[in-house]
Design a protein around this motif. Sequence first.
Motif, PDB file in Angstrom:
ATOM      1  N   UNK A 279       0.953  -1.108   0.000  1.00 30.90           N
ATOM      2  CA  UNK A 279       0.033   0.132   0.008  1.00 30.90           C
ATOM      3  C   UNK A 279       0.801   1.343   0.189  1.00 30.90           C
ATOM      4  N   UNK A 280       1.905   1.163   0.823  1.00 28.61           N
ATOM      5  CA  UNK A 280       2.830   2.345   0.928  1.00 28.61           C
ATOM      6  C   UNK A 280       3.409   2.538  -0.564  1.00 28.61           C
ATOM      7  N   UNK A 281       3.939   1.468  -1.160  1.00 26.85           N
ATOM      8  CA  UNK A 281       4.513   1.497  -2.615  1.00 26.85           C
ATOM      9  C   UNK A 281       3.454   2.487  -3.710  1.00 26.85           C
ATOM     10  N   UNK A 282       2.203   1.838  -3.553  1.00 26.85           N
ATOM     11  CA  UNK A 282       1.020   2.364  -4.350  1.00 26.85           C
ATOM     12  C   UNK A 282       0.937   3.881  -4.003  1.00 26.85           C
ATOM     13  N   UNK A 283       1.006   4.330  -2.874  1.00 24.51           N
ATOM     14  CA  UNK A 283       0.781   5.629  -2.519  1.00 24.51           C
ATOM     15  C   UNK A 283       1.675   6.322  -3.016  1.00 24.51           C
ATOM     16  N   UNK A 287       1.857   9.424  -5.793  1.00 27.15           N
ATOM     17  CA  UNK A 287       2.292  10.744  -5.530  1.00 27.15           C
ATOM     18  C   UNK A 287       3.550  11.050  -6.505  1.00 27.15           C
ATOM     19  N   UNK A 288       4.372  10.029  -7.001  1.00 33.92           N
ATOM     20  CA  UNK A 288       5.329  10.417  -8.014  1.00 33.92           C
ATOM     21  C   UNK A 288       4.501  10.829  -9.429  1.00 33.92           C
ATOM     22  N   UNK A 289       3.313  10.122  -9.487  1.00 31.54           N
ATOM     23  CA  UNK A 289       2.490  10.607 -10.933  1.00 31.54           C
ATOM     24  C   UNK A 289       2.129  11.906 -10.728  1.00 31.54           C
ATOM     25  N   UNK A 290       1.479  12.141  -9.276  1.00 28.35           N
ATOM     26  CA  UNK A 290       1.019  13.528  -9.373  1.00 28.35           C
ATOM     27  C   UNK A 290       1.829  14.473  -9.577  1.00 28.35           C
ATOM     28  N   UNK A 368       1.692  12.747   2.605  1.00 29.21           N
ATOM     29  CA  UNK A 368       2.990  12.729   3.377  1.00 29.21           C
ATOM     30  C   UNK A 368       3.797  11.732   2.804  1.00 29.21           C
ATOM     31  N   UNK A 369       4.930  11.838   2.237  1.00 34.94           N
ATOM     32  CA  UNK A 369       5.635  10.455   1.736  1.00 34.94           C
ATOM     33  C   UNK A 369       6.037   9.609   2.636  1.00 34.94           C
ATOM     34  N   UNK A 370       5.680   8.415   2.331  1.00 34.84           N
ATOM     35  CA  UNK A 370       5.888   7.200   3.042  1.00 34.84           C
ATOM     36  C   UNK A 370       7.516   6.528   3.179  1.00 34.84           C
ATOM     37  N   UNK A 371       8.127   7.087   2.065  1.00 36.59           N
ATOM     38  CA  UNK A 371       9.377   6.226   1.990  1.00 36.59           C
ATOM     39  C   UNK A 371      10.371   7.553   1.640  1.00 36.59           C
TER      40      UNK A 371
END
Length: 614
Positions: A279-283, A287-290, A368-371
């Motif tokens: 789920x974190x990677x999907x988020x 975000x990277x696409x946005x 908010x970035x997860x990684x």
Amino acid sequence: MSTQQVHRLREAIEAAAGPQAVADADTAWRRLADSDALRVVFVGPWSAGKSSLIKRLLVEDGTAIPDWLTISASRETYQIREARSTRFTYVDTPGLGSDERKHDLMALSSVAATDLLVVAVTPQLLGSDVDRLAALVNGTAISPHGGRFFPPGALIVVISKADMAGVDPIDDLDGFRAIVDRKRASVVTALERHLHGELPPIIAVVADLGGQYARNPRPNPAAFAEGAEWDGVAQLRDLLGGSADQVQRLRSAAQVRHWARAGATALEQATAALSEAEAAVRRVDADRSRVLVLEEELAAVDASAASRLRDDIRDEMHSVIMQGKTDSAEQLAEQISEQLNATVGAWHAESTSKLVALARRAQIELHPPAIGAGDTSAHIEQLVRHATAADSSSPEVMLTDFVAKGLLLADKMQELRLGIKAADVPEHLSQYQSLVDRVHPDVYARTLTLLNIEGVLTDPSYAQELTNLQRHDGVSDLISYLRKPGGISSPGHAERLKNTTNTLRIAADAAPVLLELLRMQQQEKASLHQRERRAHLQVQADGAATRLAEQILAGDQSSAGWRGQVAELRTAIRSSAPGDDAVALAAQQGRALAAARDQLDAVLRDLAAAAIDG
């Protein structure tokens, strides 16, 4: 369970859930492995009579009843408790199905680490009771893939409180035995719908007829003699056994259950961790696409704003030329400055509003970035506050961030027309400053306040205060200078004149070329040479417009300008998404976790398929 199987399962657990999970499982197993007594765990729904059974068994064993063992209709047992007898360690567990998930987990956690399991069900035989019983017998309560984890003698099913089945054994013993047989047959039928093969023993027990000794902490064994023939307690004690050989045999099966349950727990943890990681990677990907979309929008806003500014400045210059109402470079510079003031102000208001809207969207849309990245919401919010800090009603404030420091406003050019030519400004300012330097700072503060009042030098009401001020050194000369026509008339006037010194330099780049163009345009007859010259000068005027636009876009040392704000917003947007290395590392960790989970799942499948030697 062979040493090789234990080793495989331990390695799989450690890979999926970490070394601490193996250490905890080892510690739990040693508590059982080091015991010389048969460990008997009682599980079942609350108020199923588990505590009554343990109390009765302790009475029959001649063992003192511990203080914690109380019997009532409330949900008394909230934790796992043990009572040691001569050959057994009886374990009471929280009631299942009490609407407390933690109680169910505590009770089921004790199922694996036991030699013998007693499952209590009520005579009402609820559907949930049957489901839990079936899960224990087929092993799905131990491991997700099930297995015959309870060899013969390791699990006993007790229909407790059999006297509550509907017939009192004291009044009608035959009727009691008949209804008990029907209840036992119902349990067998229910289990056969879920299971294949041999079923565990199923007995009916009346540990305390009518609960008459529930509150007696030390009941006499003789009190139960009346029901010894039919209450099932003697049969239960025979099934418990307790010999040394039985302990060794059942403990081997307990080791299988223990490590299978530890593996199942580790599998649940790994699955949950993997789900969170995915789920974190999907988020992050979202975000990277946005971020890419927002960067493209920012580039479009930037390009549009820069192009419009250059076009607007060029159009205003051409408009001044077409009006043809100027006779000098000074007048032309004044007109250009007045026109550009309004034009650049409007450009700034519209362009900045688009930049602020994009910044706020970025703050809302980006998670908010997860990684691998820090929180940038404060950074973007600071940018928004900075970009919107200007008062939209004040052209001077609006132009501060985007127009070069010396760009002349209309009111400053009005001052130039009130008796002071641009060429004379430096001399007047020098004279004024030399007079100011002679006045003591404390006196000058009051003088400055007074002289900034419009008409103070001619207003009789201020005559006495002016007279008093002139007693101080330098004040009289300063007032005399300000009274002279054609010069500086007030401290405020002097301050505004200082700010005009750079204005003419801004317009000077374009004014001579534009003035020559204007004069040529006013001529009635233009030769081919003049038209060619006009075209050449027009190109120069356009170049001057481009240079002025670039100056406004770039800003100066005191202001970052338009391009600085665009760069600041671009940095804030990009920092909201993790870098490629962080994303690649997260993906790699997710793949490793998935592989470890799948390996553990495969080991548990193999264990479920293996035949357990009873």
